[in-house]
Motif scaffolding. Structure first.
Motif, mmCIF file in Angstrom:
data_model
loop_
_atom_site.group_PDB
_atom_site.id
_atom_site.type_symbol
_atom_site.label_atom_id
_atom_site.label_comp_id
_atom_site.label_asym_id
_atom_site.label_seq_id
_atom_site.Cartn_x
_atom_site.Cartn_y
_atom_site.Cartn_z
ATOM 1 N N GLY A 1 -2.557 3.246 4.995
ATOM 2 C CA GLY A 1 -2.522 3.707 3.610
ATOM 3 C C GLY A 1 -3.767 4.478 3.197
ATOM 4 O O GLY A 1 -4.731 4.584 3.970
ATOM 5 N N PRO A 2 -3.740 5.009 2.002
ATOM 6 C CA PRO A 2 -4.856 5.824 1.518
ATOM 7 C C PRO A 2 -6.203 5.089 1.567
ATOM 8 O O PRO A 2 -7.192 5.645 2.041
ATOM 9 C CB PRO A 2 -4.448 6.147 0.069
ATOM 10 N N SER A 3 -6.231 3.831 1.163
ATOM 11 C CA SER A 3 -7.517 3.118 1.160
ATOM 12 C C SER A 3 -7.973 2.756 2.564
ATOM 13 O O SER A 3 -9.158 2.510 2.786
ATOM 14 C CB SER A 3 -7.430 1.856 0.299
ATOM 15 N N ALA B 1 -1.141 9.298 -2.417
ATOM 16 C CA ALA B 1 -0.155 8.264 -2.070
ATOM 17 C C ALA B 1 0.436 8.551 -0.684
ATOM 18 O O ALA B 1 0.409 9.695 -0.225
ATOM 19 C CB ALA B 1 0.937 8.228 -3.127
ATOM 20 N N ALA B 2 0.937 7.519 -0.065
ATOM 21 C CA ALA B 2 1.545 7.676 1.266
ATOM 22 C C ALA B 2 2.876 8.412 1.145
ATOM 23 O O ALA B 2 3.603 8.246 0.170
ATOM 24 C CB ALA B 2 1.756 6.308 1.886
ATOM 25 N N PRO B 3 3.216 9.259 2.145
ATOM 26 C CA PRO B 3 4.512 9.955 2.133
ATOM 27 C C PRO B 3 5.659 8.996 2.450
ATOM 28 O O PRO B 3 5.427 7.868 2.906
ATOM 29 C CB PRO B 3 4.353 11.003 3.236
ATOM 30 N N PRO B 4 6.924 9.419 2.226
ATOM 31 C CA PRO B 4 8.072 8.571 2.577
ATOM 32 C C PRO B 4 8.027 8.166 4.052
ATOM 33 O O PRO B 4 7.570 8.939 4.896
ATOM 34 C CB PRO B 4 9.280 9.480 2.296
ATOM 35 N N SER B 5 8.506 6.940 4.332
ATOM 36 C CA SER B 5 8.316 6.375 5.675
ATOM 37 C C SER B 5 9.108 7.111 6.758
ATOM 38 O O SER B 5 8.826 6.950 7.944
ATOM 39 C CB SER B 5 8.676 4.895 5.676
ATOM 40 N N ASP B 6 10.102 7.944 6.356
ATOM 41 C CA ASP B 6 10.874 8.666 7.379
ATOM 42 C C ASP B 6 10.437 10.124 7.526
ATOM 43 O O ASP B 6 11.055 10.885 8.265
ATOM 44 C CB ASP B 6 12.376 8.592 7.070
#
Ligand code: 5GP
Length: 120
Positions: free
Chosen positions: A95-97, A1-6
């Motif tokens: 993103g991951p994909s 999953a993507a990390p937090p945006s900050d």
């Protein structure tokens, strides 16, 4: 999953010159530097100096309209500076994909060879 945006990324260190990069364009808002693992004779990353939550394009909000335009326009300027008169490709992985690996928005500028499509 993507990390937090900050979350900070390695691009913060590149912006702060804590780790070296080959800068090809810089102003107060954007930085453009050569990719460490080039996928074409010219492979440049164009990033906002202030992330402001833009970990990826999917996180864009209306407040980002100006920086999004600047990034795209910088890609055009750098393409000209790099002599890519015959054409080039820009890519944004998300993103991951989308195989995004660094969660600080960046435009890939690729050129100097035939950029086939579909990329495969
Ligand atoms: P993404 O896969 O997130 O779209 O692209 C990240 C890009 O950043 C990759 O093409 C990778 O080679 C590049 N990159 C990762 N770490 C560094 C670094 O420390 N310096 C430079 N110049 N490029 C990097």
């Amino acid at each position: 999953a993507a990390p937090p945006s900050d979350s900070p990324t390695i691009f913060d260190k590149i912006i702060n010159k804590e780790i070296p990069s080959t800068v090809v364009f810089e102003d107060d808002k954007v930085l453009a530097f050569r990719d460490i693992s080039p996928q074409a004779p010219t492979h440049i990353l164009i990033i906002p100096k202030v992330k402001d939550g833009l970990s990826g394009l999917s996180k864009a909000e209306e407040r980002h309209f100006e920086i999004l335009g600047r990034l795209l326009y910088t890609a055009k300027l750098v393409a000209k500076q790099e002599g890519l008169e015959d054409g080039f490709r820009i890519v944004i992985n998300d993103g991951p994909s989308g195989c995004q690996s660094v969660y600080h928005l960046h435009i890939h500028l690729l050129g100097g060879r035939q950029m086939n499509w579909p990329p495969g």
